[in-house]
Scaffold this active site. Structure first.
Site, short mmCIF file in Angstrom:
data_model
loop_
_atom_site.label_atom_id
_atom_site.label_comp_id
_atom_site.label_asym_id
_atom_site.label_seq_id
_atom_site.Cartn_x
_atom_site.Cartn_y
_atom_site.Cartn_z
N HIS A 169 0.85 -1.19 0.00
CA HIS A 169 0.00 0.00 0.00
C HIS A 169 0.88 1.23 0.00
O HIS A 169 1.97 1.21 0.57
CB HIS A 169 -0.91 0.01 1.24
CG HIS A 169 -2.07 0.93 1.11
ND1 HIS A 169 -2.00 2.26 1.45
CD2 HIS A 169 -3.32 0.72 0.63
CE1 HIS A 169 -3.16 2.82 1.19
NE2 HIS A 169 -3.98 1.92 0.70
N GLU B 35 -7.69 -5.50 -0.19
CA GLU B 35 -8.23 -6.29 -1.29
C GLU B 35 -8.16 -7.80 -1.05
O GLU B 35 -8.94 -8.55 -1.63
CB GLU B 35 -7.49 -5.94 -2.60
CG GLU B 35 -7.56 -4.49 -2.99
CD GLU B 35 -8.96 -4.01 -3.40
OE1 GLU B 35 -9.94 -4.49 -2.79
OE2 GLU B 35 -9.06 -3.19 -4.31
N1 ACO Z 1 4.06 -7.51 -4.58
C1 ACO Z 1 5.38 -7.49 -4.84
N2 ACO Z 1 6.13 -6.36 -4.79
C2 ACO Z 1 5.50 -5.23 -4.43
C3 ACO Z 1 4.13 -5.19 -4.11
C4 ACO Z 1 3.41 -6.40 -4.20
N3 ACO Z 1 2.11 -6.44 -3.92
N4 ACO Z 1 3.78 -3.94 -3.80
C5 ACO Z 1 4.90 -3.19 -3.92
N5 ACO Z 1 5.93 -3.98 -4.29
C6 ACO Z 1 7.31 -3.58 -4.51
C7 ACO Z 1 7.44 -2.84 -5.86
O1 ACO Z 1 7.72 -3.72 -6.90
C8 ACO Z 1 8.58 -1.88 -5.58
O2 ACO Z 1 9.78 -2.56 -5.71
P1 ACO Z 1 11.04 -1.84 -6.43
O3 ACO Z 1 11.36 -0.68 -5.53
O4 ACO Z 1 12.09 -2.90 -6.47
O5 ACO Z 1 10.56 -1.39 -7.78
C9 ACO Z 1 8.40 -1.53 -4.10
O6 ACO Z 1 7.67 -2.61 -3.51
C10 ACO Z 1 7.62 -0.25 -3.90
O7 ACO Z 1 6.48 -0.30 -4.71
P2 ACO Z 1 5.76 1.01 -5.25
O8 ACO Z 1 5.09 0.64 -6.54
O9 ACO Z 1 6.65 2.19 -5.23
O10 ACO Z 1 4.71 1.22 -4.15
P3 ACO Z 1 3.42 2.07 -4.32
O11 ACO Z 1 3.25 2.81 -3.06
O12 ACO Z 1 3.42 2.89 -5.57
O13 ACO Z 1 2.38 0.90 -4.54
C11 ACO Z 1 0.54 -0.46 -4.58
C12 ACO Z 1 1.27 0.64 -3.81
C13 ACO Z 1 0.22 0.00 -5.98
C14 ACO Z 1 -0.77 -0.81 -3.87
C15 ACO Z 1 1.44 -1.74 -4.64
O14 ACO Z 1 1.75 -2.18 -3.33
C16 ACO Z 1 0.82 -2.87 -5.46
O15 ACO Z 1 0.98 -2.88 -6.68
N6 ACO Z 1 0.10 -3.85 -4.79
C17 ACO Z 1 -0.55 -4.91 -5.53
C18 ACO Z 1 -1.89 -4.44 -6.08
C19 ACO Z 1 -2.93 -4.23 -5.00
O16 ACO Z 1 -3.07 -5.02 -4.08
N7 ACO Z 1 -3.68 -3.12 -5.13
C20 ACO Z 1 -4.73 -2.73 -4.18
C21 ACO Z 1 -4.24 -1.64 -3.28
S1 ACO Z 1 -5.43 -1.21 -2.05
C22 ACO Z 1 -6.47 -0.13 -2.80
O17 ACO Z 1 -6.10 0.68 -3.62
C23 ACO Z 1 -7.89 -0.16 -2.46
#
Ligand code: ACO
Length: 361
Positions: free
Chosen positions: A244, A303
């Site tokens: 998140h 989620e």
């Molecule tokens: N699985 C694996 N790796 C992850 C995940 C995940 N679920 N979430 C983040 N990371 C990793 C990214 O790959 C990134 O790695 P890097 O630095 O090597 O590139 C690092 O953690 C940081 O990720 P960001 O994308 O910068 O984090 P951000 O704050 O933008 O993302 C998000 C938040 C989009 C929710 C992300 O955690 C994600 O994609 N989760 C999976 C999708 C999901 O569950 N979405 C629902 C969110 S809840 C809602 O909106 C209601």
């Protein structure tokens, strides 16, 4: 510049606050635990909308039921025309027909519409006889009845209420920000909500819960969990239902929803072996994420349990994002009103990094 506007404060709000370090969500001064599983959707709507509409009734169950009936009557002739679209897109097309006002009747119709429309669309797709809304029922009970075609138990209705209330508002998430940007131009509530629907649809925001079930199905048994997850992460994929932007600890909404599932389990509605498998997958996923991204503190988000709860309530997985919209629409409307009343036009700047005219020539 802040990548993804991380940590940028772009609005002041009295509506909700997300404390990502403590794992707390406050809605209008109350902690999530005081709302989820305790209030119906209409009560949460009245709480959120207080002060944003003159003469807002204290009890919104009747007005929302009337609005549901109006939306259904107006939309029924157009349902067949969108039958070949995915549920979310069909709902979005039908929502675009709603008048673009800013008063309470417009807000009630827009708030009632996603739930009523998705129920009618799912019923149409299943080939059942369309059921008009029952204005004596609460919003959640009626959505489930219109979709399933039978009377709905108190436990199931309470399960959907718990979900809709849990997701009703959550700070300045991507879809709510979109709604506020549109409202800042003084466009109406329907325009704000349509924009927000577009933002919600993506898998990084509201589109994740369907893929959570795909993941659980692909893993199949607890024994496969660790290896499957490791393979996914090694190929650079994200695990849906984890991570998140704001939370660095467990999303409190995950706890609210797992409590709702536990109540359904007690009532014998839930497949408890599926819940056990999900819990084992969650444990394996958290362990792998900790190993792969020790610096990021990736935890379970809303989620993961959304997927399990909505599946138990009988929603097909391709409709999960539309159910999310049926709850979050309450927050979008409140934020749009707040922005239109007190905020300026939202118009940030971009930094140009393209060629200058003499370089391009
Ligand atoms: N699985 C694996 N790796 C992850 C995940 C995940 N679920 N979430 C983040 N990371 C990793 C990214 O790959 C990134 O790695 P890097 O630095 O090597 O590139 C690092 O953690 C940081 O990720 P960001 O994308 O910068 O984090 P951000 O704050 O933008 O993302 C998000 C938040 C989009 C929710 C992300 O955690 C994600 O994609 N989760 C999976 C999708 C999901 O569950 N979405 C629902 C969110 S809840 C809602 O909106 C209601």
């Amino acid at each position: 510049m802040s990548d993804g506007l991380e940590n940028v404060i772009a609005a002041e709000t009295v509506l909700s606050d997300v404390d990502g370090l403590a794992g707390k969500l406050i809605v209008r001064g109350l902690p999530l635990e005081a709302l989820a599983g305790r209030l119906g959707f209409e009560d949460a709507l009245a709480l959120l909308w207080g002060g944003f509409f003159p003469a807002l009734p204290h009890d919104l169950q009747g007005p929302i039921a009337e609005a549901r009936a109006e939306v259904f009557a107006d939309t029924q002739p157009h349902l067949a025309a969108v039958a070949d679209l995915p549920v979310f897109d069909a709902m979005r097309v039908l929502m675009a027909r709603l008048p673009d006002g800013t008063d309470l009747p417009a807000a009630l119709r827009i708030a009632a519409a996603p739930g009523a429309l998705l129920a009618a669309l799912l019923r149409q797709r299943a080939g059942g006889r369309l059921l008009p809304p029952d204005t004596n029922l609460g919003h959640s009970a009626d959505i489930l009845r219109m979709m399933r075609g039978d009377e709905v138990s108190r436990e199931l209705a309470a399960g959907l209420d718990a979900y809709l209330v849990t997701v009703i508002d959550h700070g300045l998430n991507a879809s709510t920000f979109t709604a506020r940007v549109i409202a800042s131009t003084q466009a109406g509530l329907s325009s704000s909500v349509l924009g927000a629907l577009g933002a919600l649809k993506g898998p990084l925001h509201g589109g994740a819960p369907g893929p959570v079930l795909d993941m659980i199905d692909a893993i199949g048994t607890a024994a496969n969990a660790a290896a499957w997850i490791e393979r996914e992460l090694a190929s650079g994929h994200r695990l849906m239902g984890f991570g998140h932007r704001i939370y660095r600890v467990r999303d409190p909404r995950a706890d609210a929803l797992s409590a709702a599932i536990a109540r359904l389990n007690k009532a014998g509605v839930v497949d408890s072996s599926r819940m056990e498998l999900a819990a084992q997958i969650e444990t394996a996923a958290l362990a792998s994420l900790k190993r792969h991204k020790p610096e990021r503190a990736l935890q379970t988000n809303v989620e993961f349990y959304t997927a399990l709860l909505l599946e138990a309530l009988g929603f097909p997985r391709d409709a999960f994002t539309a159910v999310f919209a049926a709850g979050r629409v309450g927050g979008w409307i409140a934020h749009a009103r707040e922005q239109a009343e007190s905020g300026r036009l939202i118009r940030p700047k971009s930094r140009y990094i393209g060629p200058l005219p003499q370089e391009a020539a």
